[in-house]
Write a protein that holds these residues in place. Sequence first.
Motif, mmCIF file in Angstrom:
data_model
loop_
_atom_site.group_PDB
_atom_site.id
_atom_site.type_symbol
_atom_site.label_atom_id
_atom_site.label_comp_id
_atom_site.label_asym_id
_atom_site.label_seq_id
_atom_site.Cartn_x
_atom_site.Cartn_y
_atom_site.Cartn_z
ATOM 1 N N ILE A 154 -30.753 20.795 0.163
ATOM 2 C CA ILE A 154 -31.469 19.535 -0.052
ATOM 3 C C ILE A 154 -32.453 19.650 -1.210
ATOM 4 O O ILE A 154 -32.630 18.705 -1.987
ATOM 5 N N LEU A 155 -33.077 20.815 -1.362
ATOM 6 C CA LEU A 155 -34.102 21.008 -2.392
ATOM 7 C C LEU A 155 -33.560 21.707 -3.634
ATOM 8 O O LEU A 155 -34.344 22.137 -4.480
ATOM 9 N N ALA A 156 -32.241 21.791 -3.770
ATOM 10 C CA ALA A 156 -31.652 22.571 -4.866
ATOM 11 C C ALA A 156 -32.108 22.092 -6.234
ATOM 12 O O ALA A 156 -32.492 22.896 -7.101
ATOM 13 N N VAL A 157 -32.080 20.792 -6.460
ATOM 14 C CA VAL A 157 -32.437 20.268 -7.784
ATOM 15 C C VAL A 157 -33.928 20.459 -8.085
ATOM 16 O O VAL A 157 -34.271 20.952 -9.167
ATOM 17 N N PRO A 158 -34.848 20.084 -7.179
ATOM 18 C CA PRO A 158 -36.266 20.359 -7.487
ATOM 19 C C PRO A 158 -36.567 21.843 -7.679
ATOM 20 O O PRO A 158 -37.381 22.197 -8.539
ATOM 21 N N LEU A 159 -35.924 22.710 -6.917
ATOM 22 C CA LEU A 159 -36.153 24.144 -7.073
ATOM 23 C C LEU A 159 -35.729 24.629 -8.456
ATOM 24 O O LEU A 159 -36.472 25.367 -9.122
ATOM 25 N N SER A 160 -34.557 24.215 -8.903
ATOM 26 C CA SER A 160 -34.094 24.633 -10.228
ATOM 27 C C SER A 160 -34.933 24.009 -11.334
ATOM 28 O O SER A 160 -35.152 24.632 -12.380
ATOM 29 N N SER A 161 -35.396 22.792 -11.122
ATOM 30 C CA SER A 161 -36.289 22.167 -12.100
ATOM 31 C C SER A 161 -37.593 22.940 -12.211
ATOM 32 O O SER A 161 -38.146 23.112 -13.307
ATOM 33 N N PHE A 162 -38.076 23.456 -11.091
ATOM 34 C CA PHE A 162 -39.304 24.260 -11.097
ATOM 35 C C PHE A 162 -39.079 25.583 -11.826
ATOM 36 O O PHE A 162 -39.921 26.021 -12.621
ATOM 37 N N VAL A 163 -37.932 26.224 -11.563
ATOM 38 C CA VAL A 163 -37.609 27.472 -12.256
ATOM 39 C C VAL A 163 -37.499 27.239 -13.757
ATOM 40 O O VAL A 163 -37.979 28.039 -14.559
ATOM 41 N N ARG A 164 -36.878 26.147 -14.138
ATOM 42 C CA ARG A 164 -36.786 25.816 -15.565
ATOM 43 C C ARG A 164 -38.182 25.664 -16.169
ATOM 44 O O ARG A 164 -38.450 26.160 -17.277
ATOM 45 N N ALA A 165 -39.081 24.981 -15.475
ATOM 46 C CA ALA A 165 -40.434 24.766 -16.002
ATOM 47 C C ALA A 165 -41.169 26.084 -16.195
ATOM 48 O O ALA A 165 -41.854 26.286 -17.208
ATOM 49 N N ILE A 166 -41.022 27.000 -15.234
ATOM 50 C CA ILE A 166 -41.764 28.261 -15.291
ATOM 51 C C ILE A 166 -41.165 29.230 -16.301
ATOM 52 O O ILE A 166 -41.885 29.862 -17.086
ATOM 53 N N LEU A 167 -39.843 29.355 -16.311
ATOM 54 C CA LEU A 167 -39.205 30.389 -17.130
ATOM 55 C C LEU A 167 -38.859 29.937 -18.540
ATOM 56 O O LEU A 167 -38.813 30.761 -19.457
ATOM 57 N N LEU A 168 -38.588 28.642 -18.735
ATOM 58 C CA LEU A 168 -38.145 28.175 -20.042
ATOM 59 C C LEU A 168 -39.190 27.301 -20.743
ATOM 60 O O LEU A 168 -39.638 27.607 -21.844
ATOM 61 N N ASP A 169 -39.569 26.213 -20.109
ATOM 62 C CA ASP A 169 -40.421 25.237 -20.784
ATOM 63 C C ASP A 169 -41.821 25.758 -21.087
ATOM 64 O O ASP A 169 -42.449 25.302 -22.050
ATOM 65 N N SER A 170 -42.311 26.680 -20.271
ATOM 66 C CA SER A 170 -43.694 27.147 -20.448
ATOM 67 C C SER A 170 -43.840 28.222 -21.515
ATOM 68 O O SER A 170 -44.960 28.586 -21.873
ATOM 69 N N ASP A 171 -42.723 28.732 -22.037
ATOM 70 C CA ASP A 171 -42.771 29.835 -23.013
ATOM 71 C C ASP A 171 -42.036 29.422 -24.287
ATOM 72 O O ASP A 171 -40.819 29.171 -24.245
ATOM 73 N N PRO A 172 -42.724 29.352 -25.431
ATOM 74 C CA PRO A 172 -42.043 28.984 -26.683
ATOM 75 C C PRO A 172 -40.891 29.925 -27.037
ATOM 76 O O PRO A 172 -39.930 29.512 -27.693
ATOM 77 N N ALA A 173 -40.970 31.180 -26.575
ATOM 78 C CA ALA A 173 -39.931 32.147 -26.915
ATOM 79 C C ALA A 173 -38.620 31.867 -26.188
ATOM 80 O O ALA A 173 -37.557 32.309 -26.623
#
Length: 341
Positions: A308-327
């Motif tokens: 049920i929470l698959a999409v919000p969980l992956s969106s959170f992982v994307r925010a932490i690992l990808l969007d928050s780091d310019p590298a």
Amino acid sequence: MLSRGLRILVGLAAALIVLAGVQALSDIVGPAFLALTLVIAVGPLMTRLSRRGAPTWVVVAVPLAVVLLVLAALGLAVVVSVARFTALIPQYAAQFQHLLTEVQAYLATFGITQAQATKLFSGIEPGELVQAAAGLLSGLLGTASATVVIVLLLYGMCMDAPFLTEQLRGLASSRRDIVEALTTFTRQTCKYLLVSTLFGLIVAVLDAGALWILGVPLPLLWGLLAFITNFIPNIGFIIGLVPPALLALLDSGVGTMLWVIVVYCVLNFIIQSVIQPKFVGESAGLSVTITILSLLVWTWALGALGAILAVPLSSFVRAILLDSDPATRWATPLVAGKSSD
């Protein structure tokens, strides 16, 4: 210095270790993220109350009360519906035995003897369905401890939300990347929940109406099931289809079951598997492929709640690992399935 390939392998190994830890702590991680998602869902209400100058206790109490009322109503509806389903199943014992006899006769045309068919279906009895429904009811009632954890976390997160919002605004200049990533995550999660809820209500109403017209028992229960399974990407409609189709078979025969399958395939497949994934993927910042992979990974890690929470969980992982780091932000379009702005 490690090569790029080795860094990727190390990253994948670390991700597997983290997922294993999440699975080991699923009883804590699942309810905690559910509480976070619910607080994010009522975030716009908090913001509106705050902008209108409402006292802090009102900003906290009103959204919390809304969430608790919705959860209580949904939980009560599920418990009552499962209890009714449990009481209904024994009425179809004779139809069930007749259906098994017909199936055995049909299998006999393929050379399968009655003894072999009897052995094949020996473990299938109406009582098993009753026990399964009772087990589901017991499971719902057995989540009382998890419900207490969720309520406590909801209370704490609602209390902390105004303070954390002010702190993030203060960090916007010095920690711009992480603040923007978290802000984007909350905005996209709100959109995802809005889209999923809207499509879920549409599907639930259409399914319940179609089942009522076809004369399938407990149409409101199956509409509720369709609404809940709508939050499971891509395969939710299949999960919601099986119980009403089987009940239609027992109650009215093969013809009605086939009509139920056709109606679900037309309504649910087109809406949930063709139209909705485009809007859901865009609202959560995830491509369709990533959405499907998210379903598999988080269901393995957190069970049904992870589905049920698959999409919000992956969106959170994307925010932490990808969007928050310019590298690592270069990989964002690969995950989102579209070019970044």
